[in-house]
Each structure stands twice: as C-alpha cells, then as structure tokens.
Design an enzyme around this catalytic site. Structure first.
Site, PDB file in Angstrom:
ATOM      1  N   ASP A   3      35.363  39.917  56.855  1.00  0.00           N
ATOM      2  CA  ASP A   3      35.605  39.224  55.602  1.00  0.00           C
ATOM      3  C   ASP A   3      34.321  39.245  54.771  1.00  0.00           C
ATOM      4  O   ASP A   3      33.223  39.030  55.300  1.00  0.00           O
ATOM      5  CB  ASP A   3      36.030  37.773  55.892  1.00  0.00           C
ATOM      6  CG  ASP A   3      36.529  37.048  54.657  1.00  0.00           C
ATOM      7  OD1 ASP A   3      37.751  36.950  54.505  1.00  0.00           O
ATOM      8  OD2 ASP A   3      35.697  36.576  53.862  1.00  0.00           O
TER       9      ASP A   3
ATOM     10  N   ASN B 251      33.886  36.739  42.561  1.00  0.00           N
ATOM     11  CA  ASN B 251      34.962  36.977  41.589  1.00  0.00           C
ATOM     12  C   ASN B 251      34.812  36.066  40.376  1.00  0.00           C
ATOM     13  O   ASN B 251      35.013  36.489  39.232  1.00  0.00           O
ATOM     14  CB  ASN B 251      36.323  36.732  42.252  1.00  0.00           C
ATOM     15  CG  ASN B 251      37.068  38.033  42.525  1.00  0.00           C
ATOM     16  OD1 ASN B 251      36.809  39.052  41.901  1.00  0.00           O
ATOM     17  ND2 ASN B 251      37.993  37.989  43.459  1.00  0.00           N
TER      18      ASN B 251
ATOM     19  N   ASP C 126      36.466  44.034  42.540  1.00  0.00           N
ATOM     20  CA  ASP C 126      36.982  45.337  42.970  1.00  0.00           C
ATOM     21  C   ASP C 126      35.844  46.272  43.367  1.00  0.00           C
ATOM     22  O   ASP C 126      35.947  47.012  44.350  1.00  0.00           O
ATOM     23  CB  ASP C 126      37.810  45.965  41.853  1.00  0.00           C
ATOM     24  CG  ASP C 126      39.161  45.295  41.663  1.00  0.00           C
ATOM     25  OD1 ASP C 126      39.533  44.483  42.539  1.00  0.00           O
ATOM     26  OD2 ASP C 126      39.830  45.586  40.669  1.00  0.00           O
TER      27      ASP C 126
ATOM     28  N   GLU D 194      39.874  40.130  50.512  1.00  0.00           N
ATOM     29  CA  GLU D 194      38.569  40.616  50.964  1.00  0.00           C
ATOM     30  C   GLU D 194      38.518  40.834  52.465  1.00  0.00           C
ATOM     31  O   GLU D 194      37.452  40.893  53.066  1.00  0.00           O
ATOM     32  CB  GLU D 194      37.470  39.617  50.546  1.00  0.00           C
ATOM     33  CG  GLU D 194      37.485  38.299  51.277  1.00  0.00           C
ATOM     34  CD  GLU D 194      38.391  37.253  50.648  1.00  0.00           C
ATOM     35  OE1 GLU D 194      38.087  36.053  50.780  1.00  0.00           O
ATOM     36  OE2 GLU D 194      39.396  37.632  50.022  1.00  0.00           O
TER      37      GLU D 194
END
Length: 428
Positions: free
Chosen positions: A303, A311, A320, A347
C-alpha cells in the site's frame, strides 16, 4: 510448471533490404527499424549483396528483395538470398502471371506490389508478420507422410514453428504435450479417426486451439462437416498455395487479436499490471502447482503510504503519476520468475511469491520497499519521495488464497500502525 506466459523469441540478427532506389531504401529502413526494433542493412546491387552475405553469413533474419536490379534484372538477387537460407519477401513493380510463377517457385515468404500508396506499409506489415510467425506453433496432421511434409515445408517457409502428426491419436498426444500449439491443420482421411472426430475432440479438450480442415474429397458437404464439428476454416485440395497461406494467416491474426483482448481484460488500465480478477484466477493455480512441487509460497499486500494526502495535495493526476511510478518499480523488481503481481485497486497491490517461504518473501519485500523509497517522483515543480508499507503471509499447505490474503492485509495494517515504510508479517 510455474510459468504464466510465453516469452517472445528473441533475435539479434538484422533485416536486409536490397533496393536500388536510395529514397525508397531509406524510407523502408526507417519504417522497418521503428516497427520491428531490428537493425536494417541496405544495399542496391547484386554485387553489394553478394559481398554482404559472404562477409556475414547467418547475420540476417529476413530479406526484402527488389526483384529487378540494374545488375540483376531477372531476380538473381532473390536467388542469392534464397540459396543462402535467408527468408525473403519480394517487392516488385513488374508483375504478371509468369513473374508470379517465378517468385512462388523460389519458396519466398510472400510478394508485395509497388502499385499503390499502401505498398510501403503493406511491405512492412508482411515483414512483421513473418517475424511474429516464429512465435506461432502449428500442428500438421496427415497420415500420408509425403503430403504432410509438403504442407509442413510450406508453413516453415512462412516462418511458423511446425510439428507433425500422422494420426488423430498422435495429434491429440502432441497437443497434450505441447500446450503452445495454437493452430491445427488436419486432413479428413485418417486411419484411426476422421477429421470430423478430431475436430470435435480438439474443440472439447483444447478449446483455445484453432483448426483448419483440408480434404481432397469431391463431396461438397465435407467443408460443412468440418465446420459443424468445430473447425474454424476449411480448404479443398488441390489448394491454391496463396489461398491456404492467407487462410492460415487470417486464423493466426484472429488468435493474436483474441490474445490481445484477453490481455486487455486481465490488465489494469492505468498501470498495465494484472488486475484483481486475473490475480485470483491464476493465483490459485500457481499455489496448487507450488504445492504439487513441494515448494513454499507466500503472498504480500503493498500500500502506498499517505496516498489520500498525496491526492488531496496534487490532485488525481498527481495520484495517478504516483501509482504509475510504483507500478514501474514493482514491474522491475517483483514481476520476475514465477511471481504474480497485480494492482488490486486504489493504491493497493498484491504479489504472489511461489517458491518463497516467509523469511524469503520478507527479504524480497524489504528490497522492494527500499527501492521505491530511494526513487523520487516529479509532481509539478516538486520531487516527491514515495514510501510503501507491506504485509506478508506464508500460505500453508491447507490455506486458501483468500484467507492468506486477509492475513497479509492484517499484517499491512500492523505495518501502518507501526509507522509505515516497513514490512510486517502475519501470525500463523
């Protein structure tokens, strides 16, 4: 065996272009190198061609030959390439039935006409197909050895990898022993079973294999019988060589398109890694194979740390980019050997390690973590250092993949609770 995909056949040889027009030769060279990745050597005369071949025998994977050169007006250059065992594609502006006959009797891969604006892309496409054909294994089935050898020779000239069988039972045994066979070309008349029965059995036992039926029968219902039994195509004997070549090429192209669609369905759109569905469909098989071989197998969940914060600060475009950066790093460090790597969503990524016990999997995951931590990702004017946390679990002899994945997920949660950028293990 623990193998998830067949690697393409590598070739360090060159493409040889024999063409007296410097302009066309340069354009063809640039186009071929861009499309095939192979270096291209050019020459414009029979004299230069003979010197090149003598100086470096075996250096060329394929040749593109202009049929009419100033010092070789009757196809002498083609004679040179064919005689020296170089698979050849003919490119010519002069064409009639007599020329066609002279070309085809020399056992060339194909010919392309210089008669329209699509000539150059058609030529490059023909070369690419011939190079790709080496990755396609075709089984020829015919109880008459001479007939079988003629057909096998024709396919070998087209650069296909060819195997042969003299009966239906032998063909089925070959398919069991060679799972990379993609196309079967079968005669109708055989002593142990006819082509219809073989087609039915192949359709049932090897549904991904395509089958082309061949028969010299004058009964017009034979073609329908083959198709109803499961064949994908049919050609009558005596066949026109180019028709058979085109039908085989069409079936091979269909196989390639189906494979591409299957690959797209198995891949995550953003990162190009396998997706969650593919991981579960193939992970269980890999676990079973590892157990059958008596080797350990472990699983890890990865992760990206503080991904929501990333984000929020850099937007979804920044998120991204971070996902793609981690995916690239994972592809380089984790997607090797028999490992299975996938993006699970968001993620989160998963890695299956056949052949690795818990200690080995932890060592591998720690190396992955350190590699990602050393790299930085440019987001706008900022160089962002990414870190990841991983949870690892060994899959026991009686453990289900889902249950082991849940244990690895709990270990991942523990790693995050302990400060992130670390590897933690699941309790047995």
């Amino acid at each position: 065996m623990l193998q998830t995909r067949q690697e393409p056949i590598a070739d360090d040889r060159k493409i040889l272009v024999i063409e007296d027009s410097r302009t066309f030769s340069l354009a063809l060279r640039q186009f071929l190198e861009a499309e095939t990745g192979l270096p291209v050597t050019t020459c414009g005369s029979l004299k230069d061609l003979s010197e090149l071949i003598v100086a470096a025998p075996g250096a060329y994977a394929i040749a593109v030959v202009d049929l009419n050169l100033p010092d070789a007006p009757r196809g002498e250059a083609l004679d040179w390439t064919v005689t020296h065992g170089i698979p050849s594609v003919v490119f010519t502006a002069t064409f009639d039935l007599a020329t066609r006959g002279r070309i085809m009797e020399r056992e060339v891969i194909d010919y392309v006409l210089k008669d329209n604006e699509l000539a150059l892309p058609n030529l490059v496409g023909t070369v690419k197909r011939a190079l790709d054909n080496r990755n396609t294994r075709i089984l020829v089935v015919d109880d008459t050895r001479t007939t079988r050898k003629v057909l096998a020779r024709m396919l070998a000239i087209q650069q296909y990898a060819v195997v042969e069988a003299g009966s239906g039972q032998e063909a089925l045994a070959m398919l069991d022993a060679n799972p990379d066979i993609q196309l079967v070309v079968s005669d109708y008349y055989m002593p142990d079973m006819d082509g219809f029965e073989l087609a039915r059995r192949i359709r049932r036992l090897h549904p991904k294999v395509r089958l082309l039926g061949i028969s010299s029968s004058t009964d017009r219902k034979t073609s329908a019988g083959f198709l109803k039994a499961g064949a994908h195509d049919f050609v009558s004997r005596p066949f026109v060589l180019e028709e058979l070549q085109c039908r085989i090429a069409s079936n091979v192209e269909t196989l390639a398109q189906l494979k591409q669609l299957q690959d797209l369905a198995a891949r995550d759109f953003l990162t190009g890694l396998f997706n969650r569905r593919h991981f579960f469909e193939n992970g269980r098989r890999l676990v079973d194979e590892a157990r059958a071989m008596g080797v350990p197998v472990s699983i890890a969940i990865l992760d990206i740390d503080h991904f929501k914060r990333l984000n929020d600060r850099h937007g979804h475009d920044g998120g991204d980019k971070a996902l793609m950066a981690v995916a690239r790093s994972l592809s380089a460090s984790a997607e090797r050997g028999f490992n299975l790597l996938a993006r699970f969503g968001g993620e989160e990524f998963a890695i299956l390690f056949p052949g690795a016990d818990l200690d080995e999997a932890v060592r591998l995951c720690d190396g992955i973590r350190e590699t990602i931590a050393r790299e930085s990702q440019a987001l706008g004017d900022e160089a962002l250092a990414l870190t990841v946390s991983l949870g690892v679990a060994e899959i026991g002899p009686d453990d289900e993949l889902d249950a082991s994945l849940n244990r690895a997920d709990r270990a991942l949660y523990s790693a995050k609770q302990k400060g992130r950028n670390r590897v933690d293990t699941a309790a047995a």
